[in-house]
Design an enzyme around this catalytic site. Structure first.
Site, PDB file in Angstrom:
ATOM      1  N   GLY A 159       0.848  -1.202   0.000  1.00  0.00           N
ATOM      2  CA  GLY A 159       0.000   0.000   0.000  1.00  0.00           C
ATOM      3  C   GLY A 159       0.874   1.239   0.000  1.00  0.00           C
TER       4      GLY A 159
ATOM      5  N   SER B 179       1.686   3.433  -2.096  1.00  0.00           N
ATOM      6  CA  SER B 179       1.288   4.698  -2.726  1.00  0.00           C
ATOM      7  C   SER B 179       0.074   5.306  -2.016  1.00  0.00           C
ATOM      8  CB  SER B 179       0.999   4.481  -4.210  1.00  0.00           C
ATOM      9  OG  SER B 179       0.101   3.413  -4.373  1.00  0.00           O
TER      10      SER B 179
ATOM     11  N   LYS C 220      -5.614  -1.623  12.144  1.00  0.00           N
ATOM     12  CA  LYS C 220      -7.053  -1.742  12.233  1.00  0.00           C
ATOM     13  C   LYS C 220      -7.710  -1.175  10.958  1.00  0.00           C
ATOM     14  CE  LYS C 220      -9.030   2.443  13.960  1.00  0.00           C
ATOM     15  NZ  LYS C 220      -8.451   3.459  13.251  1.00  0.00           N
TER      16      LYS C 220
ATOM     17  N   GLY D 277       1.549   3.869  21.186  1.00  0.00           N
ATOM     18  CA  GLY D 277       2.878   4.441  20.957  1.00  0.00           C
ATOM     19  C   GLY D 277       2.963   5.889  21.401  1.00  0.00           C
ATOM     20  N   LYS D 278       1.894   6.425  21.968  1.00  0.00           N
ATOM     21  CA  LYS D 278       1.925   7.838  22.379  1.00  0.00           C
ATOM     22  C   LYS D 278       2.643   7.980  23.727  1.00  0.00           C
ATOM     23  CE  LYS D 278      -2.085   9.298  19.725  1.00  0.00           C
ATOM     24  NZ  LYS D 278      -1.711  10.402  18.850  1.00  0.00           N
TER      25      LYS D 278
ATOM     26  N   HIS E 289      -8.569   2.444  20.316  1.00  0.00           N
ATOM     27  CA  HIS E 289      -7.663   3.401  20.987  1.00  0.00           C
ATOM     28  C   HIS E 289      -8.074   3.654  22.450  1.00  0.00           C
ATOM     29  CE1 HIS E 289      -6.218   3.862  17.020  1.00  0.00           C
ATOM     30  NE2 HIS E 289      -6.937   4.877  16.622  1.00  0.00           N
TER      31      HIS E 289
ATOM     32  N   GLN F  71      -2.689  14.728  23.873  1.00  0.00           N
ATOM     33  CA  GLN F  71      -2.465  15.667  22.782  1.00  0.00           C
ATOM     34  C   GLN F  71      -3.534  16.739  22.807  1.00  0.00           C
ATOM     35  OE1 GLN F  71      -2.716  12.612  19.831  1.00  0.00           O
ATOM     36  NE2 GLN F  71      -4.823  13.054  19.346  1.00  0.00           N
TER      37      GLN F  71
ATOM     38  N   TYR G  25      -1.407  17.045  34.821  1.00  0.00           N
ATOM     39  CA  TYR G  25      -1.587  18.025  35.883  1.00  0.00           C
ATOM     40  C   TYR G  25      -2.598  17.541  36.893  1.00  0.00           C
ATOM     41  CZ  TYR G  25      -5.327  19.657  32.724  1.00  0.00           C
ATOM     42  OH  TYR G  25      -6.408  19.725  31.892  1.00  0.00           O
TER      43      TYR G  25
ATOM     44  N   LEU H 268       2.715  19.527  35.013  1.00  0.00           N
ATOM     45  CA  LEU H 268       3.911  19.056  34.315  1.00  0.00           C
ATOM     46  C   LEU H 268       3.622  19.108  32.821  1.00  0.00           C
ATOM     47  CD1 LEU H 268       6.717  17.723  34.224  1.00  0.00           C
ATOM     48  CD2 LEU H 268       5.588  15.519  34.473  1.00  0.00           C
TER      49      LEU H 268
HETATM   50  C1  BG6 Z   1      -7.205   6.827  13.502  1.00  0.00           C
HETATM   51  C2  BG6 Z   1      -8.641   7.043  13.101  1.00  0.00           C
HETATM   52  O1  BG6 Z   1      -7.026   5.536  13.994  1.00  0.00           O
HETATM   53  O2  BG6 Z   1      -6.869   7.754  14.525  1.00  0.00           O
HETATM   54  C3  BG6 Z   1      -8.871   8.463  12.633  1.00  0.00           C
HETATM   55  O3  BG6 Z   1      -8.970   6.134  12.058  1.00  0.00           O
HETATM   56  C4  BG6 Z   1      -8.365   9.445  13.653  1.00  0.00           C
HETATM   57  O4  BG6 Z   1     -10.241   8.688  12.364  1.00  0.00           O
HETATM   58  C5  BG6 Z   1      -6.955   9.101  14.108  1.00  0.00           C
HETATM   59  O5  BG6 Z   1      -8.396  10.733  13.074  1.00  0.00           O
HETATM   60  C6  BG6 Z   1      -6.537   9.961  15.289  1.00  0.00           C
HETATM   61  O6  BG6 Z   1      -5.192   9.746  15.574  1.00  0.00           O
HETATM   62  P1  BG6 Z   1      -4.363  10.884  16.330  1.00  0.00           P
HETATM   63  O7  BG6 Z   1      -3.052  10.248  16.579  1.00  0.00           O
HETATM   64  O8  BG6 Z   1      -4.305  12.054  15.382  1.00  0.00           O
HETATM   65  O9  BG6 Z   1      -5.123  11.214  17.557  1.00  0.00           O
END
Ligand code: BG6
Length: 482
Positions: free
Chosen positions: A12, A14, A156, A189-190, A248, A370, A376, A397
């Site tokens: 995938g 491209s 996913k 991974g965040k 997530h 994010q 905090y 923090l």
């Molecule tokens: C993806 C979703 O898994 O995560 C998207 O399919 C969403 O819809 C994105 O925008 C958000 O990721 P992040 O890292 O920008 O919060």
């Protein structure tokens, strides 16, 4: 990679994901020296008829050399990276492309590690899951590594419900072992998500408080201030629960709620996550609010009568000794007032409150994933000055101020490095995935049948006001700044 070599195949190549996430993450690893150019080759595979240069031209705008790069000329780093990439144009379900791929990989391996050296092959699926089974079959038939490891990285959506996810897992499981399959959930991974275990288990003051005796409720929130933006075709098939909450936010919940693992071994950690998932109770109808933003149907890629939710607030309840009675609100929405992802742990009121703190708001511990990572604590202090008044303040923090010289790695960069090292801690195990689908499938089926209608909310708002009423109803006390 001493005495061995590595081939990375991006299927995938491209497409959008590869361009925006996979290649930039590989580039970041390259510029930090993790992918030495004398040992590594990257093969982009895709259906588009592109040349090597065509692919490289597409990628160049997404590769950002860091200001702190030790090398002098940033553009030469980009060029060196792009030179590692070969493009192969091929279909996913016919052999020709795979034969060519195998030929090029073998050539690279013979050149770099001779006939006896170790070889490593990483296959990244930046593809729609519908083609995973056929690509896996083709790899198994034509591109098996006989002299070292193979790792497959999949994204996913892993299915649309329990049955389809199990079917996909079975198909992949017949061809590759669980140790060879890396299911990416990039939230793992965040930075702040990775910090959760350290925060919880390395700090004495959290240990006695992190339970139903002290915590009143938990919110895990994801907000985006933009809509589907041309992804409506994909999104409408899935909706916000499958897109964000089932994966997530649920992964984040596991890390917030799990017991201390016996060690940092990936299996020990994932065992504890699965236990949390197993303790989650069936979702109650009166604890679900769905929404759809008012401009959603104007997206030309969305069917005109779509009832797909772009917003959801759902209460999850964990029936175990630590969490019984503590609601976990999972809230996610597109086209809202702001872009933010955070975890809010709200504590109970202080008993016998002589300062009338309840009026000031409760203690709260917030972890902001994010934008701009921060943690905090909202707490009550004496107002400085002559007056003896209790006011709410914060112990803050903020990473940007505290860790000015540290560049926080992108989630994909970190996860790709884990894959190269063979560390599965931050990847979703098959039983975790199954349990995650078990939790949401009954609700999703009812939504698909039209039994739950989304409430329309204005683009740029907080979502349906009913969601705020739901969180207030479960005990959340709103304070300023939220
Ligand atoms: C993806 C979703 O898994 O995560 C998207 O399919 C969403 O819809 C994105 O925008 C958000 O990721 P992040 O890292 O920008 O919060």
């Amino acid at each position: 990679l001493e005495g061995s070599c590595l081939s990375i195949v991006v299927f995938g190549a491209s497409g959008d994901l590869a361009k925006k996430k996979t290649f930039p993450a590989l580039f970041n690893l390259f510029r930090q020296g993790f992918l030495p150019s004398d040992r590594v080759r990257i093969f982009g595979y895709g259906r588009s008829a592109l040349t090597d240069k065509g692919l490289r031209d597409r990628l160049i705008g997404y590769l950002k050399p860091a200001k702190t790069d030790p090398r002098k000329d940033p553009s030469s780093v980009v060029k060196e990276f792009l030179d590692l990439i070969t493009y192969i144009s091929g279909l996913y379900d016919t052999v020709d492309g795979y034969l060519k791929l195998e030929h090029l990989i073998s050539q690279h391996e013979d050149l770099k590690s001779g006939e006896k050296g170790q070889t490593r092959r990483l296959f990244y699926f930046a593809l729609p899951p519908s083609v995973y089974p056929v690509v896996c079959r083709m790899i198994k038939q034509h591109c098996v590594n006989k002299r070292g490891w193979m790792r497959l990285v999949v994204e996913k959506p892993f299915g649309k419900d329990l049955a389809s996810s199990n079917e996909l897992s079975d198909q992949l499981g017949e061809l590759f072992t669980e140790e060879e399959i890396y299911r990416i959930d990039h939230y793992l991974g965040k930075e702040i998500v990775q910090n959760l275990l350290v925060m919880r288990f390395a700090n004495r003051f959290f240990l006695p408080l992190w339970n139903r005796d002290s915590i009143d409720n938990v919110q895990i929130v994801f907000k985006e201030d933009f809509g589907t933006e041309g992804r409506g075709g994909y999104f409408d098939d899935y909706g916000i629960i499958r897109d964000i909450i089932q994966n997530h936010l649920l992964q984040v919940l596991c890390l917030v709620a799990m017991e201390k693992p016996v060690s940092l071994n990936p299996e020990d950690i994932r065992d504890e996550k699965v236990k949390v998932l197993k303790a989650i109770q069936p979702i109650r109808d009166d604890e679900v609010i769905l929404g759809q933003y008012d401009g959603y149907l104007a997206d030309p890629t969305v069917p005109k009568n779509s009832k797909t939710p772009t917003f959801a607030a759902i209460v999850l309840r964990i029936c175990n000794e630590r969490w019984d009675g503590v609601p976990f609100v999972m809230k996610a929405g597109k086209a809202l007032d702001t872009r933010k992802a955070e975890i809010r742990v709200q504590f109970k009121d202080v008993p016998g409150d002589i300062f009338r703190c309840q009026k000031q708001g409760r203690n709260e511990f917030v972890m902001r994933l994010q934008p701009s990572e921060a943690m905090y604590m909202k707490l009550v202090v004496k107002q400085p000055g002559l007056e003896m008044a209790a006011i709410q303040s914060e112990l803050d923090l903020s990473y940007r101020e505290r860790y000015q010289d540290i560049v926080i790695p992108e989630a994909y960069e970190r996860l790709l490095l884990d894959i190269l090292c063979g560390d599965q801690q931050h990847f979703v195990r098959r039983d975790e995935l199954r349990r995650a689908w078990e939790i949401f499938t009954p609700l999703l089926h009812r939504i698909d049948k039209g039994e739950f209608k989304p409430l329309i909310y204005p683009e740029g708002s907080r979502g349906p006001p009913e969601a705020d009423r739901l969180t207030e109803g479960i005990g959340y006390v709103r304070t300023y700044g939220y």
